[in-house]
Design a protein around this motif. Structure first.
Motif, PDB file in Angstrom:
ATOM      1  N   HIS A  85      46.640  45.194  29.041  1.00  0.00           N
ATOM      2  CA  HIS A  85      46.734  46.492  29.715  1.00  0.00           C
ATOM      3  C   HIS A  85      45.469  47.316  29.596  1.00  0.00           C
ATOM      4  CE1 HIS A  85      47.491  48.502  25.783  1.00  0.00           C
ATOM      5  NE2 HIS A  85      48.175  47.413  25.500  1.00  0.00           N
TER       6      HIS A  85
ATOM      7  N   HIS B 124      49.629  54.417  30.402  1.00  0.00           N
ATOM      8  CA  HIS B 124      49.197  54.010  31.748  1.00  0.00           C
ATOM      9  C   HIS B 124      50.150  54.552  32.805  1.00  0.00           C
ATOM     10  CE1 HIS B 124      46.694  50.660  30.009  1.00  0.00           C
ATOM     11  NE2 HIS B 124      47.622  50.722  29.064  1.00  0.00           N
TER      12      HIS B 124
ATOM     13  N   HIS C  85      44.640  55.521  29.353  1.00  0.00           N
ATOM     14  CA  HIS C  85      43.818  54.319  29.559  1.00  0.00           C
ATOM     15  C   HIS C  85      42.335  54.691  29.700  1.00  0.00           C
ATOM     16  CE1 HIS C  85      43.378  50.362  32.131  1.00  0.00           C
ATOM     17  NE2 HIS C  85      42.437  50.475  31.206  1.00  0.00           N
TER      18      HIS C  85
ATOM     19  N   CYS D  76      43.329  55.531  35.624  1.00  0.00           N
ATOM     20  CA  CYS D  76      44.628  55.450  34.943  1.00  0.00           C
ATOM     21  C   CYS D  76      44.618  56.315  33.671  1.00  0.00           C
ATOM     22  CB  CYS D  76      44.895  53.981  34.587  1.00  0.00           C
ATOM     23  SG  CYS D  76      46.449  53.705  33.729  1.00  0.00           S
TER      24      CYS D  76
HETATM   25 ZN   LIG Z   1      46.094  51.647  32.851  1.00  0.00          ZN
END
Ligand SMILES: [Zn+2]
Length: 215
Positions: free
Chosen positions: A133, A77, A189, A200
């Protein structure tokens, strides 16, 4: 008269020889006894586990052995901010998202609020608990089984620093070896299977390039 004296002296010299040669050589007796210094060999204690295997890896990267679980993916990320560190992200995630704290397992600094390339380990990794996350189908698998690594920076606008990339590669190599995670289970991500739409970790952090660096 002089001759007699000479003969006498010659006889004394001849008969007595060289007095110096006949005397025993003086012995030098030292009261100090020099013994060879005995340097004890360095004892290197055997390692209790395999932690020495990976060289100069920070001890903090190893989770407590009694809590350690298996992991099967790594999700990378960015913070999408110019600054930050684990403590600051922890505050954001508590206050804005009402989470238990920072959602990632590791945070890699960019020189603003922590050293450039510094790897911070969060409570999620220390406790080996589910991350916050990357929600992904099915069954929130990426948070449960994926290790979340976040680099400080907005990589839609800038690129990660070389120190950040160095640390990222080193950390991922360590995790890959420890958990048997192949390159094709290292994701950004946005390309994590089943993840929601996101930008991301930004267009300037290429997972393809990252994977090639790991080969
Ligand atoms: Zn992320």
């Amino acid at each position: 008269m002089i001759n007699r004296v000479c003969i006498f002296l010659s006889c004394v010299f001849f008969l007595g020889g060289c007095g110096i040669n006949n005397e025993p050589m003086p012995q030098i007796v030292s009261t100090t006894v020099y013994e060879p210094r005995v340097i004890p060999p360095r004892v290197i204690a055997p390692k209790q586990n395999s932690r020495a295997t990976y060289g100069n890896i920070s001890r903090s990267w190893y989770p407590p052995s009694q809590l350690e679980k298996g992991w099967r993916a790594i999700v990378v990320h960015h913070t999408a901010t110019d600054f930050g560190n684990a403590t600051i992200i922890d505050k954001w995630h508590r206050e804005r998202n009402h989470w238990e704290g920072v959602g990632y397992d590791f945070v890699i600094g960019n020189g603003t609020d922590s050293t450039d390339g510094q790897v911070e380990v969060t409570f999620r990794w220390r406790k080996q608990i589910t991350g916050a996350h990357c929600r992904a189908e099915p069954n929130n698998w990426a948070n449960k089984d994926g290790i979340g690594i976040c680099l400080v920076g907005n990589f839609n606008r800038t690129a990660p620093s070389s120190r950040q990339v160095q640390s990222l590669v080193k950390l991922i190599r360590f995790l890959q070896k420890r958990y048997g995670i192949p390159n094709n289970r290292i994701y950004g991500h946005k390309t994590t299977p089943g993840a929601r739409v996101t930008e991301c970790p930004g267009r300037n952090l290429s997972i393809t390039r990252l994977r090639s660096m790991l080969n």
